[in-house]
Design an enzyme around this catalytic site. Structure first.
Site, short mmCIF file in Angstrom:
data_model
loop_
_atom_site.label_atom_id
_atom_site.label_comp_id
_atom_site.label_asym_id
_atom_site.label_seq_id
_atom_site.Cartn_x
_atom_site.Cartn_y
_atom_site.Cartn_z
CE1 TYR A 136 20.45 -6.48 49.24
CE2 TYR A 136 19.71 -6.29 51.51
CZ TYR A 136 20.22 -5.72 50.37
OH TYR A 136 20.50 -4.37 50.35
CE LYS A 164 17.31 -5.07 48.31
NZ LYS A 164 17.18 -4.55 49.70
CB VAL A 206 13.88 -4.52 46.83
CG1 VAL A 206 13.85 -4.20 48.33
CG2 VAL A 206 13.34 -5.92 46.59
#
Length: 300
Positions: A136, A164, A206
């Protein structure tokens, strides 16, 4: 479970009862709506999931209940957001024990690690597990950016498979592609940049507002991948006032209020969070009401 980091992966909210216990029945109702809409995975324990307020037994209940309910239809991804490497390794061990199929891993929390420390942190996690990992990358909210040169070191671990992308810089998708080709799957992590990211070559999204609007979210992804850009853009324009509720300090309260409107959740949050109040509540409710009044019929 072998799976691809692509499609829409909801970062689902955690449902609570009025007496501050887990509401697994309502939680699984939401998960069911996500699966029926065609999502590609379920992400547990992120910011939207209020993970920092959950006790270990509650995390176990959420993961095990989700794994059992989805029954292999989609992967269950567990978020790892810890303050220490030791804590992260323990969280990974527990995620494996509970049946998780993959991990979304944040850099160290609170301490602003330098590049070497951050790469070492991710490396230690990757070495400790065979589960696939999505890193992330969110320097705006967490203060640490995973640069291209850092990813150059991390891709030596085969289970580091995705990122992400939440830098808010759309051009970073092209930089990642130019440097690594298809080695890393790229998923947009910012609701208000999803269409632009997908058009730039992101593999997935996401998502946050998907918790309340799964069909609309999946439709935007699906139509872009099918080349139906006009249809996707029209739906995205309708969706944008709602998507902007995700880029707000009260995103959890905002999205839970939207879930109430669509029958997929409750407004209960865990302290120190409180339900929206006063003028801000009126503002957010107005956005939701306007969207519901003009909500298009989506046929997938």
């Amino acid at each position: 479970m072998n799976f691809k980091w692509e499609g829409v992966m909801p970062a689902v909210t955690t449902k609570f009862t009025s007496d501050d216990t887990l509401d697994l029945e309502l939680f699984l109702k939401n998960v069911d709506a996500q699966i029926k809409a065609g999502v590609s995975g379920i992400i547990l324990g992120g910011t939207l999931g209020e993970a920092s307020t959950l006790e270990e037994g509650e995390k176990e209940s959420l993961v095990t209940a989700t794994v059992k309910y989805v029954s292999g239809k989609v992967p269950v991804i567990v978020n790892i957001a810890e303050q220490s490497t030791r804590g992260a390794l323990k969280a990974v061990e527990l995620a494996e024990k509970y049946g998780a199929n993959g991990l979304m891993v944040l850099p160290p929390m609170r301490y602003k690690a330098n590049n070497t420390e951050t790469v070492t942190y991710f490396s230690e996690i990757a070495k400790s597990t065979t589960l696939p990992i999505m890193i992330y990358n969110n320097p705006v909210d967490y203060g640490i950016e995973v640069s291209l040169s850092m990813f150059e070191e991390l891709i030596h671990f085969p289970n580091i498979q995705a990122v992400k992308e939440s830098t808010r810089d759309i051009t970073n998708i092209t930089r990642l592609r130019n440097r690594f080709g298809e080695r890393l799957n790229i998923l947009c992590g910012v609701d208000t940049l999803a269409l632009e990211s997908l058009l730039a070559g992101a593999d997935g999204w996401v998502a946050g507002l998907v918790c309340a609007f799964p069909r609309e979210t999946v439709a935007i992804y699906k139509w872009i991948k099918e080349g139906k850009h006009r249809e996707a853009l029209a739906l995205y324009r309708w969706f944008m006032p709602l998507l902007e509720l995700d880029i707000n300090p009260q995103l959890v309260q905002n999205i839970k209020l939207a879930e109430v409107a669509t029958g997929l959740g409750s407004e209960f949050v865990r302290a120190p969070r409180l339900p929206l109040q006063g003028e801000e509540r009126k503002r957010v409710q107005g956005i939701i009401n306007a969207a519901m009044a003009s909500r298009p019929v989506v046929k997938l």
